[in-house]
Write a protein that holds these residues in place. Structure first.
Motif, PDB file in Angstrom:
ATOM      1  N   LEU A 258      55.081  34.698  51.990  1.00  0.00           N
ATOM      2  CA  LEU A 258      54.434  36.015  52.108  1.00  0.00           C
ATOM      3  C   LEU A 258      53.361  35.979  53.193  1.00  0.00           C
ATOM      4  O   LEU A 258      53.267  36.871  54.042  1.00  0.00           O
ATOM      5  N   ILE A 259      52.543  34.919  53.181  1.00  0.00           N
ATOM      6  CA  ILE A 259      51.435  34.836  54.140  1.00  0.00           C
ATOM      7  C   ILE A 259      51.957  34.572  55.554  1.00  0.00           C
ATOM      8  O   ILE A 259      51.543  35.219  56.517  1.00  0.00           O
ATOM      9  N   ALA A 260      52.902  33.624  55.669  1.00  0.00           N
ATOM     10  CA  ALA A 260      53.440  33.317  57.004  1.00  0.00           C
ATOM     11  C   ALA A 260      54.068  34.566  57.618  1.00  0.00           C
ATOM     12  O   ALA A 260      53.875  34.871  58.796  1.00  0.00           O
ATOM     13  N   MET A 319      44.966  32.501  43.569  1.00  0.00           N
ATOM     14  CA  MET A 319      45.864  32.197  44.688  1.00  0.00           C
ATOM     15  C   MET A 319      47.016  33.210  44.738  1.00  0.00           C
ATOM     16  O   MET A 319      47.427  33.637  45.819  1.00  0.00           O
ATOM     17  N   THR A 320      47.527  33.568  43.560  1.00  0.00           N
ATOM     18  CA  THR A 320      48.605  34.560  43.528  1.00  0.00           C
ATOM     19  C   THR A 320      48.073  35.905  44.007  1.00  0.00           C
ATOM     20  O   THR A 320      48.751  36.636  44.740  1.00  0.00           O
ATOM     21  N   ALA A 321      46.839  36.226  43.629  1.00  0.00           N
ATOM     22  CA  ALA A 321      46.234  37.488  44.093  1.00  0.00           C
ATOM     23  C   ALA A 321      46.118  37.460  45.615  1.00  0.00           C
ATOM     24  O   ALA A 321      46.415  38.450  46.288  1.00  0.00           O
ATOM     25  N   SER A 326      47.865  42.032  45.357  1.00  0.00           N
ATOM     26  CA  SER A 326      48.052  43.047  44.325  1.00  0.00           C
ATOM     27  C   SER A 326      47.565  42.525  42.975  1.00  0.00           C
ATOM     28  O   SER A 326      48.098  41.528  42.458  1.00  0.00           O
ATOM     29  N   SER A 327      46.548  43.211  42.401  1.00  0.00           N
ATOM     30  CA  SER A 327      46.080  42.703  41.107  1.00  0.00           C
ATOM     31  C   SER A 327      47.060  43.049  39.990  1.00  0.00           C
ATOM     32  O   SER A 327      47.130  42.335  38.997  1.00  0.00           O
ATOM     33  N   ASP A 438      42.106  42.637  52.361  1.00  0.00           N
ATOM     34  CA  ASP A 438      42.713  43.063  51.101  1.00  0.00           C
ATOM     35  C   ASP A 438      42.968  41.856  50.188  1.00  0.00           C
ATOM     36  O   ASP A 438      42.725  41.896  48.991  1.00  0.00           O
ATOM     37  N   ARG A 439      43.425  40.764  50.802  1.00  0.00           N
ATOM     38  CA  ARG A 439      43.745  39.569  50.002  1.00  0.00           C
ATOM     39  C   ARG A 439      42.486  38.987  49.364  1.00  0.00           C
ATOM     40  O   ARG A 439      42.488  38.577  48.204  1.00  0.00           O
TER      41      ARG A 439
END
Ligand code: ASP
Length: 498
Positions: A258-260, A319-321, A326-327, A438-439
Motif C-alpha cells: 500500500l505504501i510503496a 501500523m495498520t492505521a 483508515s480508522s 492522513d496516515r
C-alpha cells in the motif's frame, strides 16, 4: 550465567509475542524504502505508468479490501451483542465516561494545534497576502450549518440497507453552474440558489452505529425474548473475529505494498516538502505531543500504571492505521489488540471502540485547526480571536463528522474554512501532501480510541463487577449469564486455537 539465560529467554518471549508488530513495522519501512527507490531510479524518459502503479498496489489493495469486508459483519454484530448483554442501569455510566473522554481530548487536540500554528506561523511568508480571498468566496457551496445538519441526518438513515452503501449530502446548485439557463445572474443572490439532496457512495457508518445501539438497547430490555437474537449476533461476532485474525496476519505484506504504491504515484515528494515543510512539521509536532505525551500522561494519571506496555501492545493497530489511512478499516485490529494483549473487557471494547472510531478523531481535529489557520495565513488573513474560537468549534465538529476513511478530514475541512471565509478551493494548497499526513493523523486517531477504551475499562471495573454479581445472584438472569459465559469462552477458544 543463569540470569543471562533467563533474560535471553524472556527477550525471546517478548520478540515472539510481538512478531507480528515487528513484521508490520518492517513492512512500513520496506514500503517506504521501495517507494523512495522507485522515485529515485525512475527514468524520466520512461516514467512509471498508472498501470505499473496499479500492479504494484495489487497486493495492498487486496489487503485493504479484506479488512474493509469485515468492518460491517464484525462491528455491527459486536456492537449489538455488547450493548445487548450490558446491564443498562450500569452501562449509562460507561457511555458517559467515554463521551467525556472523547470530547475533552478532541478539544485539547484542537487547542494544542491552534497554539502551535499561531506561534510557529508556517503560512506567513513574504508572498502571502497576494491571493484575493473574497473574490472566490461565492464559489463555496457548502456551509457549516449544511454540514452539521448532514451529520445529524446521517445518524438517522431512512433505509438501513441503503446506509450500507450510501450517505446523505446536501449540495447547493448555483445559477452560474447552469449559465445557459440563467444568463449571468449575481451568484451571491441567494434567491437563485437551489438545494439538492445527494446520496454519495460511501457507507454511512454513523447511521449504522446509531441503529445498532438502539437495537442493542432493545435486546437488553427484551429479556428472554431477546436472547435468540443476542445469541445470533454474538455468534456472528465470534466467527468474524476469527476471520479478522487471519486477515491481520497479512498486515506486514499489505502495508508494504500500500505504501510503496502510494509513493510511486507521487510527483516529486522533495519539492512538495520544500513548499509545505513547515506546515507538515507543525501538524506532525502537534500529533507527536498529543499522541506521545498528552494521552499517555492522561492514561498514567487515571490508571496509575505506566503506559509503555499498553502502547506497545497496540503497535500493530497503529501500523495498520498508518498503512491503510483508515480508522474504520483498522477497527478489527484495534479490537483484537485491546482484548487479547491489553486485557480490556470485550463488553467495553466492543461498546466504545466502534463509536470512538466514528466520532473520536483527535488527530483529525488537530489537523483541521492547523490546516485552516495555515491556509488563512497563506492567504494573508490573520484570524480574529472570535474566528479562532469559531475554528475550534467547527474543527471539533468536522472531526466528529469525518468518516474513518482515507482523507475524509479533507472533505470536512470545507466547513472549517467556511468559518474564516475561505473558499473550499483553497484546500488545493495542502492537497499534495495530505495522503502522508492522513496516515499520521489516522494512527493518532486509533491511539486516542485505544487509550480511551483502556481508561474507560479501568474506571468501569466496579460496574463490570456489579454486572457480573447481579447476573449471578438473579436466577432470572442465569440463562442470560450462561450465554455471556459461553460468549467469552468461545471467543478465547477461537482465538487461542489460531
Ligand atoms: N483517515 C482518517 C481516519 O480514518 C480520517 C481523516 O482524518 O481523514 O481516521
Amino acid at each position: 550465567m543463569k540470569m543471562f539465560k533467563i533474560r535471553k529467554e524472556k527477550m525471546g518471549g517478548v520478540l515472539m509475542e510481538n512478531l507480528l508488530t515487528i513484521a508490520t513495522f518492517a513492512g512500513v519501512i520496506i514500503g517506504i524504502g521501495v517507494g523512495v527507490g522507485i522515485k529515485n531510479h525512475e527514468d524520466p524518459t520512461n516514467p512509471w505508468l498508472p498501470r505499473d502503479v496499479m500492479y504494484l498496489k495489487f497486493i495492498g489493495t487486496l489487503f485493504l479490501n479484506m479488512l474493509k469486508s469485515v468492518i460491517i459483519p464484525l462491528i455491527i454484530p459486536s456492537l449489538i451483542a455488547s450493548i445487548g448483554s450490558l446491564d443498562l442501569s450500569l452501562s449509562g455510566k460507561i457511555g458517559l465516561r467515554a463521551i467525556v473522554y472523547y470530547m475533552a481530548t478532541t478539544i485539547f487536540a484542537v487547542i494544542l494545534g491552534i497554539i502551535l500554528v499561531v506561534s510557529i506561523k508556517p503560512g506567513v511568508t513574504e508572498e502571502s497576502g497576494n491571493s484575493n480571498v473574497t473574490d472566490t468566496k461565492h464559489q463555496r457551496n457548502v456551509t457549516t450549518a449544511d454540514t452539521m445538519m448532514d451529520l445529524v441526518r446521517n445518524c438517522f438513515p431512512p433505509n438501513i440497507p441503503q446506509a450500507l452503501l450510501q450517505q446523505y449530502q446536501t449540495q447547493i446548485v448555483y445559477p452560474t453552474m447552469e449559465p445557459e439557463k440563467f444568463g449571468d445572474p449575481d451568484p451571491m443572490d441567494k434567491n437563485t440558489w437551489k438545494v439538492k439532496s445527494n446520496w454519495t457512495d460511501s457507507t454511512n457508518i454513523l447511521g449504522l452505529v446509531v441503529f445498532s445501539i438502539a437495537t442493542g438497547i432493545a435486546i437488553a430490555l427484551s429479556g428472554e425474548d431477546g436472547i435468540p437474537l443476542l445469541r445470533f449476533f454474538q455468534s456472528v461476532s465470534i466467527v468474524m473475529m476469527k476471520v479478522t485474525n487471519w486477515i491481520i496476519h497479512l498486515a506486514p505484506i499489505g502495508v508494504l505494498f500500500l505504501i510503496a504504491g502510494q509513493m510511486a504515484e507521487m510527483d516529486d515528494i522533495s519539492k512538495e516538502f520544500e513548499k509545505l515543510g513547515w506546515y507538515f512539521g507543525t501538524v506532525l509536532l502537534g500529533l507527536g505531543i498529543h499522541g506521545l505525551i498528552v494521552l499517555p500522561l492522561l492514561y498514567t494519571i487515571v490508571t496509575r500504571t505506566l503506559p509503555f506496555r499498553f502502547l506497545l501492545n497496540m503497535g500493530n493497530a497503529y501500523m495498520t492505521a498508518f498503512g491503510t489511512a483508515s480508522s474504520s478499516a483498522t477497527l478489527p485490529v484495534t479490537i483484537e489488540s485491546l482484548e487479547e494483549k491489553n486485557g480490556v473487557d470485550s463488553r467495553i471494547s466492543r461498546f466504545v471502540l466502534p463509536i470512538g472510531a466514528t466520532i473520536n478523531m483527535d488527530g483529525t481535529a488537530l489537523y483541521e485547526a492547523v490546516a485552516a489557520i495555515f491556509i488563512a495565513q497563506m492567504s494573508g488573513i490573520t484570524p480574529s480571536i472570535g474566528q479562532v474560537a469559531a475554528i475550534s468549534i467547527t474543527a471539533t465538529a468536522a472531526s466528529i463528522g469525518a468518516a474513518g476513511i482515507p482523507q475524509a478530514g479533507l472533505v470536512t475541512m470545507v466547513m472549517v474554512l467556511d468559518t474564516v471565509g475561505l473558499p473550499s478551493e483553497s484546500i488545493s494548497i495542502i492537497l499534495s501532501l495530505d495522503w502522508l499526513l492522513d496516515r499520521f493523523r489516522t494512527a493518532i486517531n486509533v491511539l486516542g480510541d485505544s487509550i480511551g477504551a483502556g481508561i474507560v475499562n479501568h474506571l468501569s471495573q466496579k460496574e463490570l463487577e456489579q454486572m457480573n454479581q447481579r447476573q449471578n445472584s438473579d436466577p432470572e438472569n442465569l440463562h442470560m449469564d450462561n450465554i455471556k459465559m459461553v460468549f467469552s469462552c468461545n471467543k478465547y477458544n477461537v482465538l487461542k486455537s489460531q
